[in-house]
Design a protein around this motif. Structure first.
Motif, PDB file in Angstrom:
ATOM      1  N   SER A  84     -49.298   5.253  -4.427  1.00 49.50           N
ATOM      2  CA  SER A  84     -48.680   6.552  -4.185  1.00 49.50           C
ATOM      3  C   SER A  84     -47.469   6.440  -3.253  1.00 49.50           C
ATOM      4  O   SER A  84     -47.415   5.577  -2.374  1.00 49.50           O
ATOM      5  CB  SER A  84     -49.719   7.482  -3.556  1.00 49.50           C
ATOM      6  OG  SER A  84     -49.123   8.706  -3.206  1.00 49.50           O
ATOM      7  N   GLU A  85     -46.515   7.338  -3.464  1.00 49.15           N
ATOM      8  CA  GLU A  85     -45.346   7.415  -2.572  1.00 49.15           C
ATOM      9  C   GLU A  85     -45.360   8.723  -1.786  1.00 49.15           C
ATOM     10  O   GLU A  85     -44.362   9.093  -1.180  1.00 49.15           O
ATOM     11  CB  GLU A  85     -44.039   7.329  -3.386  1.00 49.15           C
ATOM     12  CG  GLU A  85     -43.883   6.070  -4.199  1.00 49.15           C
ATOM     13  CD  GLU A  85     -43.290   4.909  -3.401  1.00 49.15           C
ATOM     14  OE1 GLU A  85     -42.852   5.127  -2.260  1.00 49.15           O
ATOM     15  OE2 GLU A  85     -43.288   3.781  -3.927  1.00 49.15           O
ATOM     16  N   LEU A  86     -46.499   9.400  -1.796  1.00 53.92           N
ATOM     17  CA  LEU A  86     -46.575  10.716  -1.160  1.00 53.92           C
ATOM     18  C   LEU A  86     -46.204  10.662   0.327  1.00 53.92           C
ATOM     19  O   LEU A  86     -45.563  11.557   0.852  1.00 53.92           O
ATOM     20  CB  LEU A  86     -47.997  11.280  -1.334  1.00 53.92           C
ATOM     21  CG  LEU A  86     -48.245  12.702  -0.830  1.00 53.92           C
ATOM     22  CD1 LEU A  86     -47.317  13.692  -1.487  1.00 53.92           C
ATOM     23  CD2 LEU A  86     -49.701  13.103  -1.067  1.00 53.92           C
ATOM     24  N   ARG A  88     -44.024   9.231   1.840  1.00 53.34           N
ATOM     25  CA  ARG A  88     -42.594   9.125   2.140  1.00 53.34           C
ATOM     26  C   ARG A  88     -41.905  10.490   2.172  1.00 53.34           C
ATOM     27  O   ARG A  88     -40.710  10.575   2.391  1.00 53.34           O
ATOM     28  CB  ARG A  88     -41.927   8.202   1.128  1.00 53.34           C
ATOM     29  CG  ARG A  88     -42.497   6.801   1.208  1.00 53.34           C
ATOM     30  CD  ARG A  88     -41.798   5.861   0.263  1.00 53.34           C
ATOM     31  NE  ARG A  88     -40.407   5.676   0.649  1.00 53.34           N
ATOM     32  CZ  ARG A  88     -39.541   4.965  -0.075  1.00 53.34           C
ATOM     33  NH1 ARG A  88     -39.925   4.405  -1.198  1.00 53.34           N
ATOM     34  NH2 ARG A  88     -38.308   4.829   0.333  1.00 53.34           N
ATOM     35  N   ASN A  89     -42.659  11.552   1.938  1.00 53.04           N
ATOM     36  CA  ASN A  89     -42.105  12.903   2.099  1.00 53.04           C
ATOM     37  C   ASN A  89     -42.277  13.360   3.550  1.00 53.04           C
ATOM     38  O   ASN A  89     -43.043  12.780   4.307  1.00 53.04           O
ATOM     39  CB  ASN A  89     -42.817  13.880   1.167  1.00 53.04           C
ATOM     40  CG  ASN A  89     -42.402  13.676  -0.276  1.00 53.04           C
ATOM     41  OD1 ASN A  89     -41.313  14.063  -0.665  1.00 53.04           O
ATOM     42  ND2 ASN A  89     -43.262  13.039  -1.052  1.00 53.04           N
ATOM     43  N   TYR A 119     -50.099  19.069  -4.144  1.00 53.04           N
ATOM     44  CA  TYR A 119     -50.226  17.610  -4.308  1.00 53.04           C
ATOM     45  C   TYR A 119     -51.645  17.128  -4.572  1.00 53.04           C
ATOM     46  O   TYR A 119     -51.846  15.956  -4.857  1.00 53.04           O
ATOM     47  CB  TYR A 119     -49.673  16.908  -3.065  1.00 53.04           C
ATOM     48  CG  TYR A 119     -48.215  17.201  -2.810  1.00 53.04           C
ATOM     49  CD1 TYR A 119     -47.234  16.670  -3.622  1.00 53.04           C
ATOM     50  CD2 TYR A 119     -47.820  18.021  -1.748  1.00 53.04           C
ATOM     51  CE1 TYR A 119     -45.891  16.932  -3.398  1.00 53.04           C
ATOM     52  CE2 TYR A 119     -46.480  18.293  -1.515  1.00 53.04           C
ATOM     53  CZ  TYR A 119     -45.519  17.754  -2.349  1.00 53.04           C
ATOM     54  OH  TYR A 119     -44.207  18.015  -2.116  1.00 53.04           O
TER      55      TYR A 119
ATOM     56  N   MET B   1     -42.713   9.154  -4.552  1.00 52.71           N
ATOM     57  CA  MET B   1     -42.277  10.430  -4.012  1.00 52.71           C
ATOM     58  C   MET B   1     -41.332  11.129  -4.960  1.00 52.71           C
ATOM     59  O   MET B   1     -41.218  12.326  -5.011  1.00 52.71           O
ATOM     60  CB  MET B   1     -41.582  10.176  -2.692  1.00 52.71           C
ATOM     61  CG  MET B   1     -40.241  10.838  -2.530  1.00 52.71           C
ATOM     62  SD  MET B   1     -39.175   9.783  -1.545  1.00 52.71           S
ATOM     63  CE  MET B   1     -39.249   8.253  -2.462  1.00 52.71           C
ATOM     64  N   PHE B   4     -42.684  13.681  -7.095  1.00 56.85           N
ATOM     65  CA  PHE B   4     -43.563  14.645  -6.450  1.00 56.85           C
ATOM     66  C   PHE B   4     -43.023  16.069  -6.423  1.00 56.85           C
ATOM     67  O   PHE B   4     -43.648  16.962  -5.912  1.00 56.85           O
ATOM     68  CB  PHE B   4     -43.887  14.190  -5.022  1.00 56.85           C
ATOM     69  CG  PHE B   4     -45.009  13.220  -4.978  1.00 56.85           C
ATOM     70  CD1 PHE B   4     -46.291  13.630  -5.294  1.00 56.85           C
ATOM     71  CD2 PHE B   4     -44.801  11.888  -4.667  1.00 56.85           C
ATOM     72  CE1 PHE B   4     -47.349  12.744  -5.272  1.00 56.85           C
ATOM     73  CE2 PHE B   4     -45.853  10.993  -4.641  1.00 56.85           C
ATOM     74  CZ  PHE B   4     -47.124  11.425  -4.948  1.00 56.85           C
ATOM     75  N   ILE B  17     -40.831  21.327   3.295  1.00 59.14           N
ATOM     76  CA  ILE B  17     -41.003  19.987   2.756  1.00 59.14           C
ATOM     77  C   ILE B  17     -39.625  19.361   2.667  1.00 59.14           C
ATOM     78  O   ILE B  17     -38.720  19.916   2.054  1.00 59.14           O
ATOM     79  CB  ILE B  17     -41.657  20.025   1.367  1.00 59.14           C
ATOM     80  CG1 ILE B  17     -43.006  20.745   1.432  1.00 59.14           C
ATOM     81  CG2 ILE B  17     -41.812  18.620   0.808  1.00 59.14           C
ATOM     82  CD1 ILE B  17     -43.680  20.916   0.074  1.00 59.14           C
ATOM     83  N   ASN B  18     -39.456  18.231   3.276  1.00 61.31           N
ATOM     84  CA  ASN B  18     -38.202  17.502   3.280  1.00 61.31           C
ATOM     85  C   ASN B  18     -37.048  18.357   3.820  1.00 61.31           C
ATOM     86  O   ASN B  18     -36.215  18.886   3.084  1.00 61.31           O
ATOM     87  CB  ASN B  18     -37.898  16.967   1.872  1.00 61.31           C
ATOM     88  CG  ASN B  18     -38.989  16.003   1.405  1.00 61.31           C
ATOM     89  OD1 ASN B  18     -39.774  15.512   2.226  1.00 61.31           O
ATOM     90  ND2 ASN B  18     -39.045  15.742   0.125  1.00 61.31           N
TER      91      ASN B  18
END
Lengths: 451, 454
Positions: A84-86, A88-89, A119, B1, B4, B17-18
């Protein structure tokens, strides 16, 4: 060269945080609060907690506070993920004036609900920041209620910035991890010859290198703390038969707790440099007391060394007479770097850390030559003073130290979040030598008149 | 990401978010660096100071010096007065700046430290100055912090003598790079007008390599010049978000007329700056600048067909984005998503007015985040993305050409030395935009469509 005198220091309060090997017997003062008004290179509790937990890839890392704390930690660590890259948010409750006045609990609950809906994570970390500690939001209660509502784990991390220094943040992270890994009894210590690898954050894929070595000698890596880890793998923590710790500063507390709670023994290792890597593999093999593992470890060490030693020797020839200064986060890394520099023929003449512990400073003192300056929680003017006085050609440090070194016309290596090549293991030792070479022997230094 | 961000848009009410902004104190720190021999001081936990220095260091690739009150639990309970007083003593004893600029943090704002009363009982060495700005992180953004510190500079330092105003102009450049500040100063100098720019980080965060570390590099606005700003006959605030408050404060305090202009990005806004100077100081536009402008128009005509009708998404700090949007429109491009993280209705109003004039409609939002911005792009794709480093995630996910502009830029270098303002800056922007678009065209071209001359 003029003898270095600590008495020239502008801040008298700092005198006990600096020592010179061979000059005095006193114990170096460390693990204390920074002096108010100093240009400290240190960070805060939240920073310590965040860097430890952030590499957990499939978690939502939600920062409860005004926007800054989340902005500055958005994807800065360079820890790699195979899944997962979650992580990185950047998630923040972005507290506003009204929230500060009326409390931020409702907004936090809403944020968790929305992120979970979006998510579907199994795990949410909620980081407390300075302001949360002051306005008195009940993080525990909000997280508990959210966990029940969604049937997932929502873990509060008590990391208000002012409650200590970065080391306190490591501890807050370890407490969060302890609550996460709490196993059912049947899950304790059941995988023979398996280890948890503590204190590697998989920067530039370093944990993957070590995992491969261990697999080759017949040891299974159960889970890495926390590089490239995820909810499922962390849940299996207690099944390992041994914990090995690389970054002791951040992880020794967790290892001690796991020993106490689940009777998993731990040993300190280091995979930085040829000697430490070989020693650590032997130490692990010896722990399992298994002839086959020992044989395979020796074979791996022999093969890898045969491959990398000539390459490193070629580089070392170019480093004759060069001196290095080191200023890094933790004591474990400092100790390893002294040895690693010795392997490439470079003497360390100044060494310091942000958060080193007493025992680590003792090891540092044992390893360095007489006259080496050792300092805790240094500020830029101290770094400058001692690097120049000791004639260092190269500084190893983090983000804020890089331009300082460059301005002094000094070579630099990032041994922190911004590293771009893995520095662990045998291959890492080659990368390290190559990086030292590429910065130390760059033609740009001929353009610089060192004042 | 990158996977996402869902296309379907749902309102978020629990946070962001971000983010497309960061907190006030870093803006205050940056503004304070724009005073010669000034040490910014962060009154709060030491992590704040560390993060701001790290972030600024990554953007400018220069040492960023600032001190911290290093809060502990005790300071939170009993107030930070003692920490700040000790800090003041230590800062002058150790680092010997001429001036110390204190900004607060969310922590010290919430526990209610009264900075003026702490300062009034602190021991400040003779000839040294301590100034302050309140910069609660839970209000506004880093741009607000920059604005507040700049206003604080005026409040503490600007003075006016009784006699008539001098033939000089104050320029408040806003939260821009030192390369921009140098370019603005060059324009004003070429007009033959004496200027006082503050904050002025040129020569501080873009200092040359000398082989020596200078805690206080040569640059920065001199305290005596800032004092003298009260005697100028005009203040030009470039950008309403970062600069207007300080200009108004100067008007109130020293009766210096304030004029707010757009950040001089692009031909129209640069024209407006020069015309304002011309009108107030009765100067002709010098031939050098006329030549530059002519070159820019020449370049715009030479290349306009590359840009015409291309859809653009722009995000960043409000003053920069407003200026940039106007410039993109003048190139015939179509900004369809325009966003800033900084709150403020004026942003939406100003951008919408420009778009309306061009007969366009777009998504325009202040206090937005990059998650929503990304969703906009998913729903309505663009040919070009412009913004700070954080845009790279969106650019990669959606495979869009990306031009980096604004703060922070953490993954490319040299940007802070080069201007985006003035005619020269506009030329540079055109080069960046057309390179991005044409490199993409070359990359994607089938062999039979791959062209030598473009």
């Amino acid at each position: 060269m003029a003898a270095v005198k600590i008495t020239d220091l502008p801040v008298i309060e700092r005198e006990n945080s600096i020592s010179i090997k061979g000059k005095q017997k006193k114990q170096l003062k460390c693990d204390t609060d920074s002096v108010a008004g100093c240009v400290s290179q240190r960070a805060c509790v939240y920073c310590g907690a965040r860097v430890v937990l952030n590499p957990i890839t499939d978690a939502v890392h939600l920062v409860h506070g005004p926007i800054g704390c989340a902005s500055y930690t958005w994807d800065i660590r360079g820890s790699l993920s195979s899944g997962s890259e979650l992580y990185r948010n950047s998630f923040s409750t972005d507290l506003k004036e009204n929230d500060v006045i009326f409390g931020g609990e409702k907004k936090l609950a809403r944020a968790i609900d929305e992120l979970v809906a979006k998510y579907r994570p199994k795990l949410v970390f909620v980081y407390s920041t300075c302001i949360v500690g002051v306005i008195g939001d009940d993080l525990q209660a909000v997280c508990r209620a959210a966990a029940q509502r969604h049937g997932i784990e929502v873990i509060p991390v008590e990391s208000s910035g002012f409650i200590g220094n970065k080391a306190a943040g490591y501890r807050a992270a370890c407490d969060a991890l302890l609550s996460l890994i709490k196993p059912a009894d049947s899950l304790i210590g059941q995988i023979p010859k398996s280890i948890n690898y503590l204190g590697d954050f998989n920067l530039a894929g370093e944990a993957w290198i070590i995992k491969k070595y261990l697999n080759r000698i017949g040891v299974t890596v159960n889970v890495v703390f926390t590089g490239d880890s995820n909810y499922e793998s962390l849940k299996n923590t207690a099944r390992a038969s041994l914990n090995i710790i690389q970054c002791a500063g951040s992880m020794i507390y967790l290892a001690q707790k796991m020993k106490e709670l689940y009777d998993i023994p731990f040993i300190n290792v280091s995979f930085l440099g040829l000697q430490d890597t070989a020693d650590s593999l032997r130490k692990i093999a010896a722990f399992f007391n298994d002839q086959e593992i020992m044989r395979r470890a020796e074979e791996l060490i022999k093969n890898e060394e045969a491959e990398v030693k000539p390459v490193i020797a070629d580089y070392s020839d170019k480093f004759v007479g060069k001196k290095a200064a080191v200023y890094v986060g933790g004591g474990f890394k400092a100790v390893s770097l002294i040895k690693q520099f010795a392997e490439i023929g470079i003497e360390v003449v100044m060494i310091g850390t942000q958060t080193g512990r007493k025992e680590e400073y003792k090891s540092i003192n044992d390893l360095v030559n007489d006259g080496t300056v050792i300092l805790d929680d240094a500020n830029p003017s101290e770094l400058e003073k001692f690097m120049l006085e000791k004639g260092a050609h190269l500084l190893v440090g983090g983000v804020k130290e890089r331009p300082l070194a460059y301005k002094l016309g000094m070579a630099f290596i990032d041994h922190n979040h911004d590293r771009k090549h893995p520095l662990s293991g045998f291959v890492g030792a080659v990368n390290f030598a190559r990086e030292v070479y590429s910065t130390l022997c760059s033609p740009i230094w001929t353009l610089v008149n060192r004042g | 990401m990158l996977d996402f961000t869902p296309k379907e848009i749902k309102k978020l009410t629990g946070g962001v978010i971000n983010p497309a902004k960061t907190c006030q104190p870093i803006g205050a720190m940056y503004a304070a660096l724009g005073i010669h021999r000034c040490l910014p001081h962060s009154h709060g936990s030491q992590g704040c100071c560390s993060y701001h220095r790290m972030h600024l260091t990554r953007h400018f690739r220069d040492p960023i010096m600032a001190s911290t009150s290093s809060f502990t639990e005790g300071a939170c309970v009993f107030g930070g007065g003692a920490n700040l007083k000790t800090s003041i003593k230590n800062v002058f004893a150790i680092y010997d700046p001429d001036i110390m600029a204190v900004h607060t943090t969310c922590l010290t704002e919430t526990i209610g430290d009264d900075i003026p009363s702490i300062l009034s009982s602190a021991e400040v060495p003779a000839g040294k100055v301590v100034i302050h700005a309140n910069t609660p992180s839970y209000v506004g953004s880093h741009i607000t912090g920059f604005s507040n510190m700049t206003k604080g500079i005026v409040t503490y330092l600007a003075e006016s003598a009784k006699e008539a105003k001098k033939e000089q102009v104050n320029i408040i450049p806003g939260f821009v790079n030192p390369g921009d500040m140098r370019e603005i100063k060059r324009l004003v100098k070429t007009m033959g007008i004496k200027s006082i720019m503050f904050p002025d980080t040129s020569g501080v965060v873009d200092s040359p390599m000398t082989g020596k570390f200078e805690m206080y590099p040569k640059g920065g606005a001199r305290v005596e010049d800032i004092r003298d700003s009260g005697n100028s006959k005009l203040t030009i605030a470039l950008g309403s978000f970062a600069s207007t408050d300080a200009a108004i404060q100067l008007e109130r305090k020293c009766k210096v007329p304030a004029k707010t202009l757009k950040a001089p990005i692009g031909i129209k806004a640069t024209d407006e700056l020069l015309m304002a100077l011309r009108n107030s100081f009765v100067r002709e536009i010098p031939s050098d600048l006329e030549e530059e402008r002519g070159q820019l128009v020449d370049i715009m005509t030479d290349t306009h067909y590359h840009f015409h009708g291309k859809k653009v998404a722009v995000f960043g700090d409000p003053d920069i984005v407003i200026g940039l949007t106007e410039f993109l429109l003048s190139l015939g491009m179509i900004p369809i998503h325009v966003l800033t993280g900084t709150p403020g209705n004026a942003f939406e109003k100003e951008v919408k007015a420009m778009l309306l004039q061009a007969g366009l409609k777009a998504n325009v939002k202040a206090a937005g985040d990059l998650f929503e911005f990304h969703q906009w792009i998913k729903n309505e794709p663009v040919d070009l993305l412009m913004g700070n480093t954080y845009g790279k995630y969106i650019a990669k996910a959606e495979d869009i050409p990306f031009v980096r502009i604004g703060f922070p830029i953490l993954d490319r270098s040299v940007h802070s030395y080069m201007p985006v303002v003035g005619y020269k800056g506009a030329m540079r922007l055109i080069e960046m935009i057309s390179n991005a678009l044409l490199d993409r065209q070359d990359r994607d071209a089938r062999e039979e469509d791959f062209e030598l001359v473009m």
